[in-house]
Design an enzyme around this catalytic site. Structure first.
Site, PDB file in Angstrom:
ATOM      1  N   LYS A   1       0.067   5.274   8.384  1.00  0.00           N
ATOM      2  CA  LYS A   1       0.679   5.616   7.083  1.00  0.00           C
ATOM      3  C   LYS A   1      -0.404   5.788   6.022  1.00  0.00           C
ATOM      4  O   LYS A   1      -0.398   6.735   5.233  1.00  0.00           O
ATOM      5  CB  LYS A   1       1.675   4.504   6.725  1.00  0.00           C
ATOM      6  CG  LYS A   1       2.266   4.496   5.338  1.00  0.00           C
ATOM      7  CD  LYS A   1       1.642   3.463   4.400  1.00  0.00           C
ATOM      8  CE  LYS A   1       1.727   2.039   4.836  1.00  0.00           C
ATOM      9  NZ  LYS A   1       1.113   1.080   3.900  1.00  0.00           N
TER      10      LYS A   1
ATOM     11  N   LYS B   1      -7.170   2.074  -2.928  1.00  0.00           N
ATOM     12  CA  LYS B   1      -6.779   1.419  -1.671  1.00  0.00           C
ATOM     13  C   LYS B   1      -6.721   2.450  -0.534  1.00  0.00           C
ATOM     14  O   LYS B   1      -7.167   2.179   0.592  1.00  0.00           O
ATOM     15  CB  LYS B   1      -5.421   0.742  -1.861  1.00  0.00           C
ATOM     16  CG  LYS B   1      -4.788   0.190  -0.612  1.00  0.00           C
ATOM     17  CD  LYS B   1      -5.602  -0.914   0.021  1.00  0.00           C
ATOM     18  CE  LYS B   1      -5.007  -1.332   1.354  1.00  0.00           C
ATOM     19  NZ  LYS B   1      -5.912  -2.163   2.128  1.00  0.00           N
TER      20      LYS B   1
ATOM     21  N   THR C   1       0.860  -1.189   0.000  1.00  0.00           N
ATOM     22  CA  THR C   1       0.000   0.000   0.000  1.00  0.00           C
ATOM     23  C   THR C   1       0.895   1.238   0.000  1.00  0.00           C
ATOM     24  O   THR C   1       1.581   1.516   0.987  1.00  0.00           O
ATOM     25  CB  THR C   1      -0.907   0.031   1.242  1.00  0.00           C
ATOM     26  OG1 THR C   1      -1.659  -1.184   1.296  1.00  0.00           O
ATOM     27  CG2 THR C   1      -1.855   1.222   1.179  1.00  0.00           C
TER      28      THR C   1
HETATM   29  N1  NDP Z   1      -1.331  -6.462   7.552  1.00  0.00           N
HETATM   30  C1  NDP Z   1      -2.430  -6.189   6.872  1.00  0.00           C
HETATM   31  O1  NDP Z   1      -3.544  -6.492   7.328  1.00  0.00           O
HETATM   32  C2  NDP Z   1      -2.382  -5.522   5.544  1.00  0.00           C
HETATM   33  C3  NDP Z   1      -1.280  -4.830   5.102  1.00  0.00           C
HETATM   34  N2  NDP Z   1      -1.321  -4.227   3.875  1.00  0.00           N
HETATM   35  C4  NDP Z   1      -0.159  -3.495   3.370  1.00  0.00           C
HETATM   36  O2  NDP Z   1       0.771  -4.481   2.942  1.00  0.00           O
HETATM   37  C5  NDP Z   1       2.113  -4.053   3.182  1.00  0.00           C
HETATM   38  C6  NDP Z   1       2.804  -5.062   4.073  1.00  0.00           C
HETATM   39  O3  NDP Z   1       2.085  -5.145   5.282  1.00  0.00           O
HETATM   40  P1  NDP Z   1       2.466  -6.175   6.429  1.00  0.00           P
HETATM   41  O4  NDP Z   1       2.891  -7.449   5.847  1.00  0.00           O
HETATM   42  O5  NDP Z   1       1.369  -6.124   7.402  1.00  0.00           O
HETATM   43  O6  NDP Z   1       3.725  -5.434   7.059  1.00  0.00           O
HETATM   44  P2  NDP Z   1       4.912  -5.979   7.957  1.00  0.00           P
HETATM   45  O7  NDP Z   1       5.347  -4.809   8.764  1.00  0.00           O
HETATM   46  O8  NDP Z   1       4.541  -7.233   8.647  1.00  0.00           O
HETATM   47  O9  NDP Z   1       6.045  -6.345   6.880  1.00  0.00           O
HETATM   48  C7  NDP Z   1       6.708  -5.323   6.191  1.00  0.00           C
HETATM   49  C8  NDP Z   1       7.690  -5.922   5.200  1.00  0.00           C
HETATM   50  O10 NDP Z   1       8.417  -4.842   4.581  1.00  0.00           O
HETATM   51  C9  NDP Z   1       9.814  -5.073   4.752  1.00  0.00           C
HETATM   52  N3  NDP Z   1      10.525  -3.803   4.818  1.00  0.00           N
HETATM   53  C10 NDP Z   1      10.274  -2.755   5.627  1.00  0.00           C
HETATM   54  N4  NDP Z   1      11.134  -1.737   5.371  1.00  0.00           N
HETATM   55  C11 NDP Z   1      11.951  -2.175   4.379  1.00  0.00           C
HETATM   56  C12 NDP Z   1      13.017  -1.597   3.680  1.00  0.00           C
HETATM   57  N5  NDP Z   1      13.439  -0.344   3.930  1.00  0.00           N
HETATM   58  N6  NDP Z   1      13.637  -2.325   2.725  1.00  0.00           N
HETATM   59  C13 NDP Z   1      13.210  -3.576   2.441  1.00  0.00           C
HETATM   60  N7  NDP Z   1      12.197  -4.189   3.073  1.00  0.00           N
HETATM   61  C14 NDP Z   1      11.575  -3.494   4.027  1.00  0.00           C
HETATM   62  C15 NDP Z   1       9.922  -5.866   6.031  1.00  0.00           C
HETATM   63  O11 NDP Z   1      11.179  -6.507   6.096  1.00  0.00           O
HETATM   64  P3  NDP Z   1      11.819  -6.937   7.520  1.00  0.00           P
HETATM   65  O12 NDP Z   1      11.242  -8.293   7.832  1.00  0.00           O
HETATM   66  O13 NDP Z   1      13.277  -6.963   7.282  1.00  0.00           O
HETATM   67  O14 NDP Z   1      11.411  -5.888   8.527  1.00  0.00           O
HETATM   68  C16 NDP Z   1       8.747  -6.827   5.841  1.00  0.00           C
HETATM   69  O15 NDP Z   1       9.076  -7.838   4.943  1.00  0.00           O
HETATM   70  C17 NDP Z   1       1.972  -2.650   3.768  1.00  0.00           C
HETATM   71  O16 NDP Z   1       2.066  -1.715   2.735  1.00  0.00           O
HETATM   72  C18 NDP Z   1       0.571  -2.648   4.379  1.00  0.00           C
HETATM   73  O17 NDP Z   1       0.037  -1.347   4.470  1.00  0.00           O
HETATM   74  C19 NDP Z   1      -2.389  -4.336   3.037  1.00  0.00           C
HETATM   75  C20 NDP Z   1      -3.489  -5.032   3.421  1.00  0.00           C
HETATM   76  C21 NDP Z   1      -3.587  -5.646   4.717  1.00  0.00           C
HETATM   77  O1  SSN Z   2      -4.568  -2.476   4.528  1.00  0.00           O
HETATM   78  C1  SSN Z   2      -5.081  -3.247   5.343  1.00  0.00           C
HETATM   79  C2  SSN Z   2      -6.447  -3.657   5.198  1.00  0.00           C
HETATM   80  C3  SSN Z   2      -6.925  -4.576   6.250  1.00  0.00           C
HETATM   81  C4  SSN Z   2      -8.288  -5.099   5.879  1.00  0.00           C
HETATM   82  O2  SSN Z   2      -8.788  -4.839   4.773  1.00  0.00           O
HETATM   83  O3  SSN Z   2      -8.844  -5.825   6.726  1.00  0.00           O
END
Ligand code: NDP
Ligand code: SSN
Length: 293
Positions: free
Chosen positions: A238, A170, A95
């Site tokens: 964010k 989104k 996102t």
């Molecule tokens: N969780 C949710 O319910 C949802 C999340 N999203 C979106 O999806 C994305 C991922 O979310 P989520 O999995 O929850 O997040 P997490 O915080 O669990 O994971 C983030 C990921 O990004 C990596 N990362 C962070 N900073 C850097 C960097 N500078 N360089 C390289 N890799 C980096 C992390 O690596 P490392 O392991 O090394 O920290 C990790 O793999 C986000 O944009 C979020 O807004 C969308 C829908 C639902």
């Molecule tokens: O970006 C996160 C969305 C979480 C959700 O749709 O439940």
């Protein structure tokens, strides 16, 4: 089909596992490389850098935390761009804002690669169950080529036209969700403060016109102050920030979203950023109690 996967956080890990269990060959990379181990146990191969993954795979998916992570993985040394060549497809499901997505798209396509942004609606459980809603935009031919991937990850995919449309939609969705969460949390606090049963409030809400999966799923945990992260609060904040910036650009007044963003910021300042976004409840609870003390 061989698929690369960059970013194994809450969402990326579940999505990559899902691809593996549906017969895809998956090469993974994560900034903290040790997080790849669990995927290897399920049959994944590890790429040492984003560039190594791109070199190996025709199609690579990214699921990264925010705009700065999405840009860094593409543009930094050993990044995606180093190995993008004619015919490679890059699908960023993080996102981010439309500007970030457009920068990535331009860089990839200038090197002959193909790009889709494809952020998702749905959290950890839908990711595990392949029930995400995919908001894709960019190159239609790439969308058609990778629909098999989307069919495994999601229950429904939308193709929304030009790059930026997926990112914007989104942000609108998550702006609404973050505002709803604040209203819900305030209601739970107000019920408790008024001597009412919070469980009865949940039961009543669930029977009426504003029943929804988020209240149903999060409510019982919230009233126990349990906020194990499915969607980390720092990411919700964010998204509110990026949605408010979109509102600035479009001159759309969004006082409700602005107030919700303040609550999420306050929660972050209190160290709740890694908790589920439902932890905003703790901030509202503290402030309502202080106001009436
Ligand atoms: N969780 C949710 O319910 C949802 C999340 N999203 C979106 O999806 C994305 C991922 O979310 P989520 O999995 O929850 O997040 P997490 O915080 O669990 O994971 C983030 C990921 O990004 C990596 N990362 C962070 N900073 C850097 C960097 N500078 N360089 C390289 N890799 C980096 C992390 O690596 P490392 O392991 O090394 O920290 C990790 O793999 C986000 O944009 C979020 O807004 C969308 C829908 C639902
Ligand atoms: O970006 C996160 C969305 C979480 C959700 O749709 O439940």
């Amino acid at each position: 089909m061989e698929v690369g996967f960059l970013g194994l956080g809450i969402m990326g890990k579940a999505m990559a596992l899902n691809l593996l269990s549906n017969g895809f060959r998956v090469t993974v990379w994560n900034r903290t490389l040790s997080r790849c181990e669990e995927l290897v146990e399920h049959g994944a191969t590890v790429g040492e850098t984003p560039a190594a993954v791109i070199q190996k795979c025709k199609y690579t998916v990214a699921m990264l935390s925010d705009p700065s992570a999405a840009l860094s993985v593409v543009f930094d040394e050993h990044g995606v761009l180093e190995q993008i060549t004619e015919g490679k497809g890059y699908i960023d499901m993080s996102t981010v804002d439309a500007e970030t997505s457009s920068k990535i798209s331009q860089a990839i396509t200038e090197k002959g690669g193909h790009f889709l942004e494809a952020p998702v609606s749905g959290s950890k459980k839908p990711a595990e169950d392949g029930q995400l809603v995919i908001l894709a935009a960019g190159e239609k031919t790439l969308y058609e080529e990778v629909i098999q991937i989307f069919d495994v990850l999601g229950k429904k995919s939308f193709f929304l036209g030009s790059v930026g449309n997926g990112a914007k939609l989104k942000l609108v969705v998550n702006m609404i969700m973050g505002s709803m969460m604040n209203g819900f949390a305030e209601g739970l606090v107000l019920a408790e403060r008024s001597g009412l049963s919070q469980q009865t409030l949940l039961d009543v809400l669930d029977l009426g016109a504003i029943a929804n999966p988020m209240f149903r799923l999060k409510g019982p945990a919230m009233i126990n102050s349990s906020h194990a992260p499915n969607f980390p609060l720092k990411h919700q904040q964010k998204d509110m920030r990026l949605a408010l910036a979109l509102g600035d650009e479009q001159a759309v007044s969004m006082p409700v979203a602005a107030a919700a963003n303040e609550s999420f910021k306050k929660a972050r300042s209190l160290g709740l950023g890694e908790e589920d976004f439902s932890a905003v409840y703790e901030v509202l609870k503290a402030s309502l109690f202080n106001a009436t003390a």
